[in-house]
Design an enzyme around this catalytic site. Sequence first.
Site, short mmCIF file in Angstrom:
data_model
loop_
_atom_site.label_atom_id
_atom_site.label_comp_id
_atom_site.label_asym_id
_atom_site.label_seq_id
_atom_site.Cartn_x
_atom_site.Cartn_y
_atom_site.Cartn_z
N HIS A 194 -1.52 18.30 14.32
CA HIS A 194 -2.10 18.01 13.00
C HIS A 194 -2.38 19.30 12.24
O HIS A 194 -2.11 19.43 11.06
CB HIS A 194 -3.39 17.21 13.19
CG HIS A 194 -4.22 17.11 11.96
ND1 HIS A 194 -3.89 16.29 10.92
CD2 HIS A 194 -5.36 17.75 11.58
CE1 HIS A 194 -4.79 16.41 9.95
NE2 HIS A 194 -5.69 17.29 10.33
N ARG A 220 5.28 13.14 12.66
CA ARG A 220 4.64 14.45 12.75
C ARG A 220 5.10 15.14 14.03
O ARG A 220 4.70 14.75 15.12
CB ARG A 220 3.11 14.30 12.73
CG ARG A 220 2.40 15.50 12.11
CD ARG A 220 0.90 15.44 12.36
NE ARG A 220 0.64 15.63 13.77
CZ ARG A 220 -0.39 15.09 14.43
NH1 ARG A 220 -1.25 14.32 13.80
NH2 ARG A 220 -0.56 15.31 15.71
N TYR A 240 -2.93 12.92 23.08
CA TYR A 240 -2.72 11.57 22.55
C TYR A 240 -1.28 11.24 22.18
O TYR A 240 -0.94 10.08 22.02
CB TYR A 240 -3.63 11.34 21.33
CG TYR A 240 -3.44 12.30 20.18
CD1 TYR A 240 -2.45 12.10 19.22
CD2 TYR A 240 -4.26 13.43 20.03
CE1 TYR A 240 -2.27 12.98 18.17
CE2 TYR A 240 -4.09 14.33 18.98
CZ TYR A 240 -3.09 14.10 18.05
OH TYR A 240 -2.92 14.97 17.01
C1 LIG Z 1 -12.64 11.57 3.26
C2 LIG Z 1 -12.22 12.24 4.52
N1 LIG Z 1 -12.46 11.63 5.71
C3 LIG Z 1 -12.08 12.22 6.87
C4 LIG Z 1 -11.47 13.45 6.86
C5 LIG Z 1 -11.04 14.11 8.16
N2 LIG Z 1 -9.57 14.14 8.25
C6 LIG Z 1 -8.87 15.26 8.01
S1 LIG Z 1 -7.23 15.04 8.15
C7 LIG Z 1 -7.43 13.38 8.53
C8 LIG Z 1 -6.22 12.52 8.82
C9 LIG Z 1 -5.45 12.15 7.60
O1 LIG Z 1 -4.23 11.54 7.97
P1 LIG Z 1 -3.11 11.22 6.93
O2 LIG Z 1 -3.69 10.65 5.69
O3 LIG Z 1 -2.09 10.39 7.63
O4 LIG Z 1 -2.50 12.65 6.55
P2 LIG Z 1 -1.72 13.70 7.49
O5 LIG Z 1 -2.77 14.61 8.07
O6 LIG Z 1 -0.96 12.96 8.53
O7 LIG Z 1 -0.82 14.45 6.55
C10 LIG Z 1 -8.77 13.05 8.57
C11 LIG Z 1 -9.28 11.71 8.87
C12 LIG Z 1 -11.28 14.07 5.60
N3 LIG Z 1 -10.66 15.27 5.48
N4 LIG Z 1 -11.64 13.44 4.46
#
Ligand SMILES: Cc1ncc(C[n+]2csc(CCOP(=O)(O)OP(=O)(O)O)c2C)c(N)n1
Length: 345
Positions: free
Chosen positions: A250, A246, A259
């Site tokens: 985010h 990434r 971080y």
């Molecule tokens: C069920 C749920 N738990 C927590 C969140 C909060 N949240 C939003 S993005 C994220 C990180 C997800 O990371 P990843 O699966 O690696 O996807 P990326 O953002 O890197 O594309 C989290 C924990 C959420 N949207 N849904």
Amino acid sequence: MAVTTDLRRVLDGDSVPDGLTGADLLELHRRMVLLRTYDERSVVYHRQGRIGTYAIFWNHEAIQAGATFALRDEDWIFPSYRESAIGLLRGMPPATVLSWWRGNPAGWWNPADYNVASICVPIGTHVPHAAGLAWGKKLKGEPAVALVFFGDGATSEGSFHEGANFAAVTGAPLVLFCNNNHWAISTPITAQTRAESLADKAVGYGMPGVRVDGTDVLAVFEATCEAVARARGGDGPTLIEAVTYRAAPHATADDPRAYIDLARVEEEKKRECVGRYEAYLRRAGILHDELAAAIRAEAADAMRAGIAAAEAEPPADPSLVFDHAYVDPPATLRSDWEELRRILG
Ligand SMILES: Cc1ncc(C[n+]2csc(CCOP(=O)(O)OP(=O)(O)O)c2C)c(N)n1
Ligand SMILES: [Mg+2]
């Protein structure tokens, strides 16, 4: 113990995947530039207050363009918020996706119009939806497959495991596409799993797992073609782990300086996927300055028209928030709405 650490790569050589013409190679580039332009303009529109919080996908264009190029129009795509603009590759107007990020109902599309499901914000909950749709296609004897995008963080969610297992036992024609960009907001992959590779999780479900360089659009395309052929041929699901990094926050609401290793980010940016593919096409004599400029201008024009159309949409009716929450609204909801209406005048 299975350890799938090899990364499939194509771009570092000069070979062309089977079945791709020069026109296909250029079309892939056009799609990546459209996505890159969408993404970079969206960050600017956010800063100008013209769209809300936005999930940046800079350096993930190879995953999105390469994987979907392996699909037919009748195949379904299940995006997460990270692939919010994937509909553009199926002819969805930029104004629709921009409206979604503006919180305007003009951003809601009928999934059946594009075979693109709604953008999924809860992590991983769309994996069982995709497995169910794929199984349904199999039961009906229709040849379509489904492809679901999710992140490294999603592989720790129950929905991912349930969807993967369900697809495996039903032999559903599903491609589980994991974008391992090493981060789930501020959680690094090292805190997400003890597995050396996410592709190895496939072993537990009895499906193949493959690992590919996620910044190599042709490697992504090739790996997805194989998974799609398996699915369409009745051999069930495949898990693809595309390894990326990434290189952006985010989302626009995040400040990763707290971080992330900024030196690593700068290193990764040097190998960013659009530039890598452009260099390959130039080496092959397929792309030159004038054509590259025309492709960029076409994408920029589409975005300018898109934001103008999105901003011309009438503002959302606040009652919508209440209308679609319940079939039989409780009395408290009615009084909340009446209070809001009084405040809004
Ligand atoms: C069920 C749920 N738990 C927590 C969140 C909060 N949240 C939003 S993005 C994220 C990180 C997800 O990371 P990843 O699966 O690696 O996807 P990326 O953002 O890197 O594309 C989290 C924990 C959420 N949207 N849904
Ligand atoms: Mg991630």
